[in-house]
Design an enzyme around this catalytic site. Sequence first.
Site, PDB file in Angstrom:
ATOM      1  CD  GLU A   1      -2.809  -1.075   2.554  1.00 10.38           C
ATOM      2  OE1 GLU A   1      -2.984   0.024   3.036  1.00 10.38           O
ATOM      3  OE2 GLU A   1      -3.173  -2.061   3.055  1.00 10.38           O
TER       4      GLU A   1
ATOM      5  CG  ASP B   1      -4.291  -0.509  -2.611  1.00 12.78           C
ATOM      6  OD1 ASP B   1      -4.908   0.565  -2.880  1.00 12.78           O
ATOM      7  OD2 ASP B   1      -4.781  -1.339  -2.218  1.00 12.78           O
TER       8      ASP B   1
ATOM      9  CG  HIS C   1      -6.220   4.213   3.084  1.00  7.40           C
ATOM     10  ND1 HIS C   1      -7.436   4.501   3.643  1.00  7.40           N
ATOM     11  CD2 HIS C   1      -6.139   2.945   2.745  1.00  7.40           C
ATOM     12  CE1 HIS C   1      -8.227   3.218   3.700  1.00  7.40           C
ATOM     13  NE2 HIS C   1      -7.485   2.404   3.115  1.00  7.40           N
TER      14      HIS C   1
HETATM   15  C1  LIG Z   1      -5.568  -0.239   0.981  1.00  7.81           C
HETATM   16  C2  LIG Z   1      -7.084  -0.705   0.456  1.00  7.81           C
HETATM   17  N1  LIG Z   1      -6.991  -1.283  -0.793  1.00  7.81           N
HETATM   18  C3  LIG Z   1      -8.284  -1.895  -1.125  1.00  7.81           C
HETATM   19  C4  LIG Z   1      -9.274  -1.743  -0.457  1.00  7.81           C
HETATM   20  C5  LIG Z   1     -10.665  -2.031  -1.398  1.00  7.81           C
HETATM   21  O1  LIG Z   1     -11.300  -0.984  -1.802  1.00  7.81           O
HETATM   22  P1  LIG Z   1     -12.902  -1.180  -2.119  1.00  7.81           P
HETATM   23  O2  LIG Z   1     -13.410  -0.807  -0.412  1.00  7.81           O
HETATM   24  O3  LIG Z   1     -13.152  -0.087  -3.232  1.00  7.81           O
HETATM   25  O4  LIG Z   1     -13.140  -2.361  -2.346  1.00  7.81           O
HETATM   26  C6  LIG Z   1      -9.670  -0.937   0.781  1.00  7.81           C
HETATM   27  C7  LIG Z   1     -10.675  -0.862   1.402  1.00  7.81           C
HETATM   28  O5  LIG Z   1     -10.837  -0.519   2.498  1.00  7.81           O
HETATM   29  C8  LIG Z   1      -8.195  -0.535   1.314  1.00  7.81           C
HETATM   30  O6  LIG Z   1      -8.052   0.083   2.462  1.00  7.81           O
END
Ligand SMILES: Cc1ncc(COP(=O)(O)O)c(C=O)c1O
Length: 382
Positions: free
Chosen positions: A159, A188, A191
Amino acid sequence: MARELDSLHEQSQFRSLTIPAGVNLCSNDYLGLAADPRLKQAVIEAVSRVSAVGSTGSRLLSGNSAEWEQAESAFAEFAGTEAALYFGSGYAANVGLLGCLLKRGDIVFSDSLNHASLVDGMRLSGATKVVCPHCDLQFLERALREHAGTNGSKMIVTESVFSAEGDVAPIDGLLRLAKEFGAALVVDEAHATGVCGPHGRGIAAEHNFQRELLAVVHTCGKALASSGAFVCGGSTLKTYLVNRARTFIFSTAMPPYLAGQIRAATALARESNSQRAHLQEISASLREMLAARGFNCGASTTHIVPVMLGTNELALKVASELQRNGFAVKAIRPPTVPVGTARIRLSLTSRITHQEICGLVAAIDEACASVPRIPSASTVHA
Ligand SMILES: Cc1ncc(COP(=O)(O)O)c(C=O)c1O
């Protein structure tokens, strides 16, 4: 089922649905766009512009539309990548992406605090997973070196802003190691989208690294107050995902008006410099005030501020006391975070005022009056 639910109760692991009330500190609406009248108006206009409110099928069947194609081009421009492909949720994006890019025999190096959607994608792929202690570049380097001679592709997954800890991944160090050891890097930005980097374009864009990564995932359900996610990267990646990502192929497309909502939200986010500055300011004050009272906020440097409490019971007790005092706060417990590091997590949004932050700190202090403080060093990047 009943036995398992009882055992969840016994371990203070039971979860139930509640409707948040009071100052919302568990919201991902970081820029306050969810209730913004300009975004509501954009949705009304998007609905009236489209000929149908249902997509009618998967994108590969009847569900494709000019709206989604334009939204993808516009988002790729925002993210600074060649292309972008939209998935119905961030969860689907991560599972689809990792589930098809990785295969048995590949090795994936995953941060220990990575989100469940990344973890599930890796699991589904059958690749060998090496879990790296949180943000530990030395461990990662040793692990990459150890596996350097093995066949199969290597991938590092992280992330950018960690949802559990509110700290930022060392993207420059990760990219350096990825290049040195011939691994791909997937980030990812869930946030960070809309919140971090130039005009909210994310942490990778802050370093201008986005074109050196295999994929950057930006979600639309948090600061963009919409839903879904874009996987951003090269055009070959996009074509590959269209052909191979099962969560894209075997799922009905989102309705075309949502593409209009996302485009409008992205444009608003781009211009939200004052909201981003306010968010940074209140986050820094919150961390400072908590630290001054001896609380451990982990390694947070962002708008997500954990307060480490240790046991599940204590995290639940403090959360419920804060809820009684008008603050919608959630306890975060294992398996979302490592055992023994249960916490309350304060997710700030730009609609929260300085005064509310002061009230929150006083309420946390009161709720934790007899709670021994956890020293800061013990959980930082444990
Ligand atoms: C780091 C991270 N990636 C992906 C997601 C998933 O995203 P979505 O809520 O659009 O399914 C979240 C959701 O909380 C997240 O915190």
